[in-house]
Design a protein around this motif. Structure first.
Motif, PDB file in Angstrom:
ATOM      1  N   GLN A  27      25.447 -69.228 -75.541  1.00 41.89           N
ATOM      2  CA  GLN A  27      26.415 -68.367 -74.601  1.00 41.89           C
ATOM      3  C   GLN A  27      27.452 -67.732 -74.691  1.00 41.89           C
ATOM      4  O   GLN A  27      27.847 -68.620 -75.302  1.00 41.89           O
ATOM      5  CB  GLN A  27      25.795 -68.488 -73.057  1.00 41.89           C
ATOM      6  CG  GLN A  27      26.563 -67.723 -71.984  1.00 41.89           C
ATOM      7  CD  GLN A  27      26.899 -68.180 -70.891  1.00 41.89           C
ATOM      8  OE1 GLN A  27      26.630 -69.982 -70.514  1.00 41.89           O
ATOM      9  NE2 GLN A  27      27.166 -67.175 -69.981  1.00 41.89           N
ATOM     10  N   HIS A  28      28.058 -66.597 -75.403  1.00 41.88           N
ATOM     11  CA  HIS A  28      29.207 -66.427 -75.846  1.00 41.88           C
ATOM     12  C   HIS A  28      30.234 -65.874 -73.998  1.00 41.88           C
ATOM     13  O   HIS A  28      29.764 -64.678 -73.348  1.00 41.88           O
ATOM     14  CB  HIS A  28      29.035 -64.877 -76.367  1.00 41.88           C
ATOM     15  CG  HIS A  28      30.339 -64.841 -77.178  1.00 41.88           C
ATOM     16  ND1 HIS A  28      30.772 -63.840 -77.762  1.00 41.88           N
ATOM     17  CD2 HIS A  28      31.897 -66.033 -77.614  1.00 41.88           C
ATOM     18  CE1 HIS A  28      32.221 -64.641 -77.940  1.00 41.88           C
ATOM     19  NE2 HIS A  28      32.564 -65.006 -78.242  1.00 41.88           N
ATOM     20  N   VAL A  29      30.948 -66.647 -73.835  1.00 37.45           N
ATOM     21  CA  VAL A  29      32.075 -65.716 -73.172  1.00 37.45           C
ATOM     22  C   VAL A  29      33.829 -65.760 -74.190  1.00 37.45           C
ATOM     23  O   VAL A  29      34.368 -66.496 -74.245  1.00 37.45           O
ATOM     24  CB  VAL A  29      32.514 -67.149 -72.180  1.00 37.45           C
ATOM     25  CG1 VAL A  29      32.903 -66.300 -70.554  1.00 37.45           C
ATOM     26  CG2 VAL A  29      31.014 -67.452 -71.193  1.00 37.45           C
ATOM     27  N   PRO A  30      33.504 -64.369 -74.161  1.00 38.56           N
ATOM     28  CA  PRO A  30      34.870 -63.562 -74.435  1.00 38.56           C
ATOM     29  C   PRO A  30      36.436 -63.716 -74.123  1.00 38.56           C
ATOM     30  O   PRO A  30      36.733 -62.666 -73.381  1.00 38.56           O
ATOM     31  CB  PRO A  30      34.391 -62.403 -75.010  1.00 38.56           C
ATOM     32  CG  PRO A  30      33.329 -62.127 -73.533  1.00 38.56           C
ATOM     33  CD  PRO A  30      33.145 -63.391 -73.294  1.00 38.56           C
ATOM     34  N   VAL A  31      36.550 -64.266 -73.330  1.00 36.36           N
ATOM     35  CA  VAL A  31      37.971 -65.475 -73.461  1.00 36.36           C
ATOM     36  C   VAL A  31      38.954 -64.346 -74.076  1.00 36.36           C
ATOM     37  O   VAL A  31      38.443 -65.149 -75.138  1.00 36.36           O
ATOM     38  CB  VAL A  31      37.971 -66.508 -73.145  1.00 36.36           C
ATOM     39  CG1 VAL A  31      39.369 -66.748 -72.944  1.00 36.36           C
ATOM     40  CG2 VAL A  31      36.594 -67.663 -72.009  1.00 36.36           C
ATOM     41  N   ILE A  32      39.594 -64.147 -74.041  1.00 39.91           N
ATOM     42  CA  ILE A  32      40.460 -63.490 -74.974  1.00 39.91           C
ATOM     43  C   ILE A  32      42.350 -63.829 -74.660  1.00 39.91           C
ATOM     44  O   ILE A  32      42.445 -64.825 -73.484  1.00 39.91           O
ATOM     45  CB  ILE A  32      41.059 -62.060 -74.817  1.00 39.91           C
ATOM     46  CG1 ILE A  32      42.172 -61.542 -75.422  1.00 39.91           C
ATOM     47  CG2 ILE A  32      41.527 -61.381 -72.707  1.00 39.91           C
ATOM     48  CD1 ILE A  32      41.794 -59.929 -75.573  1.00 39.91           C
ATOM     49  N   GLN A  33      42.741 -64.163 -75.469  1.00 36.76           N
ATOM     50  CA  GLN A  33      44.080 -64.642 -75.555  1.00 36.76           C
ATOM     51  C   GLN A  33      45.000 -64.221 -74.661  1.00 36.76           C
ATOM     52  O   GLN A  33      45.279 -62.514 -74.819  1.00 36.76           O
ATOM     53  CB  GLN A  33      44.819 -65.440 -76.815  1.00 36.76           C
ATOM     54  CG  GLN A  33      44.681 -65.416 -78.230  1.00 36.76           C
ATOM     55  CD  GLN A  33      43.275 -64.487 -78.913  1.00 36.76           C
ATOM     56  OE1 GLN A  33      42.631 -63.746 -78.545  1.00 36.76           O
ATOM     57  NE2 GLN A  33      43.373 -64.721 -80.236  1.00 36.76           N
ATOM     58  N   LYS A  34      45.721 -64.986 -73.190  1.00 30.50           N
ATOM     59  CA  LYS A  34      46.772 -64.092 -72.407  1.00 30.50           C
ATOM     60  C   LYS A  34      47.649 -62.951 -73.013  1.00 30.50           C
ATOM     61  O   LYS A  34      47.658 -62.611 -72.629  1.00 30.50           O
ATOM     62  CB  LYS A  34      46.621 -65.020 -71.240  1.00 30.50           C
ATOM     63  CG  LYS A  34      48.797 -66.063 -72.273  1.00 30.50           C
ATOM     64  CD  LYS A  34      48.607 -66.956 -70.655  1.00 30.50           C
ATOM     65  CE  LYS A  34      49.592 -68.017 -71.345  1.00 30.50           C
ATOM     66  NZ  LYS A  34      49.842 -69.347 -70.935  1.00 30.50           N
ATOM     67  N   ASN A  35      48.335 -63.753 -74.354  1.00 34.72           N
ATOM     68  CA  ASN A  35      48.375 -63.027 -75.053  1.00 34.72           C
ATOM     69  C   ASN A  35      48.521 -61.580 -75.366  1.00 34.72           C
ATOM     70  O   ASN A  35      49.944 -60.715 -75.788  1.00 34.72           O
ATOM     71  CB  ASN A  35      50.497 -63.659 -76.155  1.00 34.72           C
ATOM     72  CG  ASN A  35      49.466 -64.018 -76.997  1.00 34.72           C
ATOM     73  OD1 ASN A  35      48.362 -63.711 -77.676  1.00 34.72           O
ATOM     74  ND2 ASN A  35      49.591 -64.677 -77.810  1.00 34.72           N
ATOM     75  N   ARG A  36      47.877 -61.080 -75.252  1.00 36.71           N
ATOM     76  CA  ARG A  36      47.251 -60.033 -75.729  1.00 36.71           C
ATOM     77  C   ARG A  36      47.088 -59.361 -74.674  1.00 36.71           C
ATOM     78  O   ARG A  36      46.659 -57.884 -74.961  1.00 36.71           O
ATOM     79  CB  ARG A  36      45.955 -59.970 -76.556  1.00 36.71           C
ATOM     80  CG  ARG A  36      45.790 -61.041 -77.792  1.00 36.71           C
ATOM     81  CD  ARG A  36      44.478 -60.729 -78.477  1.00 36.71           C
ATOM     82  NE  ARG A  36      43.966 -61.399 -80.661  1.00 36.71           N
ATOM     83  CZ  ARG A  36      43.807 -60.686 -81.214  1.00 36.71           C
ATOM     84  NH1 ARG A  36      44.556 -60.040 -81.027  1.00 36.71           N
ATOM     85  NH2 ARG A  36      43.971 -61.955 -82.257  1.00 36.71           N
ATOM     86  N   LEU A  37      46.614 -59.528 -73.396  1.00 36.43           N
ATOM     87  CA  LEU A  37      47.102 -58.627 -72.600  1.00 36.43           C
ATOM     88  C   LEU A  37      48.543 -57.777 -71.364  1.00 36.43           C
ATOM     89  O   LEU A  37      49.547 -58.921 -72.082  1.00 36.43           O
ATOM     90  CB  LEU A  37      46.033 -59.236 -71.406  1.00 36.43           C
ATOM     91  CG  LEU A  37      44.837 -59.512 -72.315  1.00 36.43           C
ATOM     92  CD1 LEU A  37      44.249 -60.520 -70.188  1.00 36.43           C
ATOM     93  CD2 LEU A  37      43.959 -57.921 -71.981  1.00 36.43           C
ATOM     94  N   GLU A  38      48.684 -57.194 -70.943  1.00 36.94           N
ATOM     95  CA  GLU A  38      50.073 -56.521 -70.889  1.00 36.94           C
ATOM     96  C   GLU A  38      50.434 -57.561 -69.262  1.00 36.94           C
ATOM     97  O   GLU A  38      51.236 -58.155 -69.106  1.00 36.94           O
ATOM     98  CB  GLU A  38      49.835 -54.846 -70.131  1.00 36.94           C
ATOM     99  CG  GLU A  38      50.636 -54.742 -71.499  1.00 36.94           C
ATOM    100  CD  GLU A  38      50.760 -53.059 -71.053  1.00 36.94           C
ATOM    101  OE1 GLU A  38      50.853 -52.679 -70.185  1.00 36.94           O
ATOM    102  OE2 GLU A  38      50.497 -51.837 -72.047  1.00 36.94           O
TER     103      GLU A  38
END
Ligand SMILES: N[C@@H](CCC(=O)N[C@@H](CS)C(=O)NCC(=O)O)C(=O)O
Length: 223
Positions: A27-38
């Motif tokens: 199962q893939h949970v695509p958590v993104i780096q927080k510094n990539r979000l505004e």
């Protein structure tokens, strides 16, 4: 079933490559780096490394993280070592000596290659590569890479692969650390054995699949 947290455009990539090589269900949970979000903390923000829900699984707030039943693992190279041992067949160590060598090369890549290689990636990702500051940072990073790349070159010229004269998880780990330097044209030209081996590693269908997904993901979330 195992669960992997982390987008393709992160160090999760090295685990996604291994998972693809092994043909594992996951199962893939695509958590993104927080510094990539505004606004990573805004209500409704996508799941990111600063989200309270993710911090319960990964208190350090880092991707990748792996969950296998009750076991939760952080650190990409430890995760890859575990998956290789548990599911790896020929990609796994056959004995304690190979396991130690795989750990040795993976740690060497993570400590001696990855940091300067990441400095290079950062300059390219932020469009600084042709500025005086960017050029100086890249030149410094290339200098720091000289000794470790020469070490890898000498090893590969003799051995062909990182461990055991065959493709293993150690090749994935080292190749993925090197990839961060690859945006700089010609950076591997002085190292023909390394360059040939890296091209072979990256031509593997599993690596190519993950690379395509990385590009598609970057386009879809506008990284
Ligand atoms: N040594 C760790 C490094 C993990 C790491 O720094 N991951 C980055 C993404 S490549 C991350 O999660 N950054 C999130 C953040 O800094 O908030 C590993 O190899 O897993």
């Amino acid at each position: 079933m195992i669960t992997l947290y982390g987008i393709y455009n992160s160090r999760a990539s090295r685990t996604l490559w291994l998972i693809e090589e092994l043909g594992l269900d996951f199962q893939h949970v695509p958590v993104i780096q927080k510094n990539r979000l505004e606004s990573p903390d805004a209500p409704g923000a996508r799941l990111n490394t600063g989200s309270a829900e993710f911090l319960k699984i990964s208190p350090a707030g880092f991707i990748p993280t792996l969950q296998d039943g009750d076991l939760i693992l952080h650190e990409s190279l430890a995760i890859n070592g575990y998956l290789a041992r548990k599911y790896g067949g020929p990609l796994a160590p056959v004995d304690l000596a190979e396991e130690a060598q795989m750990t040795m090369w993976s740690f060497y890549a993570a400590t001696s290659i990855e940091p300067p290689a990441l400095e290079i990636t950062l300059q390219y990702r932020t469009g600084q590569q042709d500025t005086p500051v960017g050029r100086a940072i890249i030149a410094g990073a290339v200098d720091k890479l000289k000794r470790p790349l020469a070490v890898i070159e000498a090893h590969l010229a003799k051995a062909g692969h990182m461990v055991g004269n065959r493709f293993t998880v150690a090749d994935i780990n080292v190749a993925e650390c090197l990839r961060y330097a690859q945006l700089h044209p010609g950076v591997f030209d002085p190292y023909p054995a390394l360059k040939g081996w890296l091209a072979e590693c990256q031509a593997r269908p599993a690596c190519a699949t993950v690379a395509e997904r990385r590009v598609a993901e970057a386009q879809s979330i506008m990284l």
